[in-house]
Scaffold this motif. Structure first.
Motif, PDB file in Angstrom:
ATOM      1  N   LEU A 110       0.871  -1.167   0.000  1.00 57.99           N
ATOM      2  CA  LEU A 110       0.000   0.000   0.000  1.00 57.99           C
ATOM      3  C   LEU A 110       0.907   1.215   0.000  1.00 57.99           C
ATOM      4  N   GLY A 111       1.026   1.871  -1.144  1.00 61.95           N
ATOM      5  CA  GLY A 111       1.932   3.010  -1.276  1.00 61.95           C
ATOM      6  C   GLY A 111       3.271   2.561  -1.823  1.00 61.95           C
ATOM      7  N   PRO A 112       4.190   3.500  -1.998  1.00 58.26           N
ATOM      8  CA  PRO A 112       5.489   3.158  -2.592  1.00 58.26           C
ATOM      9  C   PRO A 112       6.345   2.313  -1.661  1.00 58.26           C
ATOM     10  N   HIS A 113       7.051   1.360  -2.236  1.00 59.68           N
ATOM     11  CA  HIS A 113       7.952   0.502  -1.470  1.00 59.68           C
ATOM     12  C   HIS A 113       9.272   0.407  -2.210  1.00 59.68           C
ATOM     13  N   ARG A 114      10.334   0.485  -1.449  1.00 57.21           N
ATOM     14  CA  ARG A 114      11.656   0.326  -2.029  1.00 57.21           C
ATOM     15  C   ARG A 114      12.187  -1.070  -1.685  1.00 57.21           C
ATOM     16  N   LEU A 115      13.229  -1.467  -2.390  1.00 64.94           N
ATOM     17  CA  LEU A 115      13.779  -2.817  -2.267  1.00 64.94           C
ATOM     18  C   LEU A 115      14.144  -3.164  -0.826  1.00 64.94           C
ATOM     19  N   PHE A 116      14.863  -2.274  -0.138  1.00 67.42           N
ATOM     20  CA  PHE A 116      15.302  -2.596   1.214  1.00 67.42           C
ATOM     21  C   PHE A 116      14.150  -2.635   2.209  1.00 67.42           C
ATOM     22  N   ASP A 117      13.062  -1.864   1.935  1.00 67.49           N
ATOM     23  CA  ASP A 117      11.869  -1.950   2.794  1.00 67.49           C
ATOM     24  C   ASP A 117      11.291  -3.362   2.755  1.00 67.49           C
ATOM     25  N   LEU A 119      12.838  -6.182   1.708  1.00 72.16           N
ATOM     26  CA  LEU A 119      13.784  -7.149   2.267  1.00 72.16           C
ATOM     27  C   LEU A 119      13.749  -7.121   3.799  1.00 72.16           C
ATOM     28  N   GLN A 120      13.596  -5.923   4.366  1.00 68.96           N
ATOM     29  CA  GLN A 120      13.501  -5.800   5.816  1.00 68.96           C
ATOM     30  C   GLN A 120      12.236  -6.468   6.339  1.00 68.96           C
ATOM     31  N   ALA A 121      11.117  -6.288   5.614  1.00 72.42           N
ATOM     32  CA  ALA A 121       9.857  -6.927   6.013  1.00 72.42           C
ATOM     33  C   ALA A 121       9.981  -8.445   5.960  1.00 72.42           C
ATOM     34  N   ALA A 122      10.825  -8.940   5.041  1.00 78.47           N
ATOM     35  CA  ALA A 122      11.026 -10.386   4.908  1.00 78.47           C
ATOM     36  C   ALA A 122      12.087 -10.908   5.877  1.00 78.47           C
ATOM     37  N   GLY A 123      12.505 -10.089   6.829  1.00 79.84           N
ATOM     38  CA  GLY A 123      13.454 -10.541   7.841  1.00 79.84           C
ATOM     39  C   GLY A 123      14.907 -10.410   7.459  1.00 79.84           C
ATOM     40  N   GLY A 124      15.192  -9.861   6.285  1.00 79.85           N
ATOM     41  CA  GLY A 124      16.567  -9.665   5.848  1.00 79.85           C
ATOM     42  C   GLY A 124      17.178 -10.925   5.262  1.00 79.85           C
ATOM     43  N   PRO A 125      18.299 -10.778   4.559  1.00 75.64           N
ATOM     44  CA  PRO A 125      18.982 -11.944   3.976  1.00 75.64           C
ATOM     45  C   PRO A 125      19.553 -12.850   5.053  1.00 75.64           C
ATOM     46  N   SER A 157      21.930   3.607  -4.355  1.00 81.62           N
ATOM     47  CA  SER A 157      21.565   3.476  -5.776  1.00 81.62           C
ATOM     48  C   SER A 157      20.876   2.145  -6.054  1.00 81.62           C
ATOM     49  N   SER A 158      21.141   1.113  -5.236  1.00 78.46           N
ATOM     50  CA  SER A 158      20.493  -0.189  -5.419  1.00 78.46           C
ATOM     51  C   SER A 158      19.085  -0.235  -4.835  1.00 78.46           C
ATOM     52  N   ASN A 159      18.730   0.747  -4.006  1.00 77.59           N
ATOM     53  CA  ASN A 159      17.437   0.731  -3.317  1.00 77.59           C
ATOM     54  C   ASN A 159      16.346   1.256  -4.251  1.00 77.59           C
ATOM     55  N   ILE A 160      16.009   0.449  -5.253  1.00 76.90           N
ATOM     56  CA  ILE A 160      15.074   0.888  -6.291  1.00 76.90           C
ATOM     57  C   ILE A 160      13.627   0.748  -5.820  1.00 76.90           C
ATOM     58  N   GLU A 161      12.751   1.459  -6.517  1.00 71.65           N
ATOM     59  CA  GLU A 161      11.311   1.409  -6.232  1.00 71.65           C
ATOM     60  C   GLU A 161      10.741   0.115  -6.820  1.00 71.65           C
TER      61      GLU A 161
END
Length: 194
Positions: A110-117, A119-125, A157-161
């Protein structure tokens, strides 16, 4: 005028569309019998009393409101209908995260999300994750591979939408096995420098 048109098309592309499985709350002002919660069927329709089925798949909330209002006018149910459509749950518009993350799964957007957001929600690598991610968009055949660096400038720069329908895969890193007369034999995860 061209800048305004570009802004409008960019806003439309980023707006979440209604899809099968989404739960909607439809309110027809002055007609509580026509209002209620409904879920979008697999063929993209919702059922409204006295109208029947209305196709809403792929529409934004405001476009769905206009479609329902038009059907109410067309069927002579209300002369000047005012409809509100609120998406309570977007089940069709999320991002799938798979691979070497702590909690792989489907994350609602819901709303814009970036890659690291995401990945963080998924508990990180995990410890076995490679220093890269593979992103595939719903409407594109070629996936994008991004390397995840420890350098803050490269991280930014890697934290794309990301967009609804994207799939993010964190691959497993390569493992090198060291055996024989060494202090700590075993498997070692390759780092970003190899």
């Amino acid at each position: 005028a061209s800048a305004e048109k570009a802004n409008r098309s960019e806003a439309n592309s980023s707006a979440l569309g209604v899809g099968p499985g989404d739960e909607l709350e439809v309110t027809v002002y002055g007609a509580p019998d026509l209002s209620g919660r409904t879920r979008v069927s697999n063929d993209g329709n919702i059922s409204i009393p006295l109208i029947g089925y209305v196709r809403v798949a792929g529409l934004s909330s405001s476009e769905a409101e206009a479609t329902i209002e038009a059907q109410l006018r067309k069927n002579n149910i209300l002369n000047d209908p005012h409809v509100s459509v609120y998406a309570k749950e977007y089940t069709s518009s999320g991002i799938s995260v798979a691979g070497e993350v702590a909690k792989p799964g489907f994350y609602s957007v819901l709303g814009p999300h970036r890659l690291f957001d995401v990945l963080q929600a998924a508990g990180g690598p995990t410890d076995r994750a490679a220093n890269k991610v593979v992103i595939s968009h719903r409407d594109q055949t070629d996936p994008i591979t991004l390397s995840i660096s420890k350098d803050p400038a490269q991280m930014a720069s890697s934290n794309i939408e990301l967009r609804p329908g994207d799939t993010v895969v964190v691959p497993r890193a390569g493992i090198v096995y060291v055996l024989g007369e060494v202090t700590r034999p075993g498997g070692y995860v390759l780092n970003s420098t190899g």
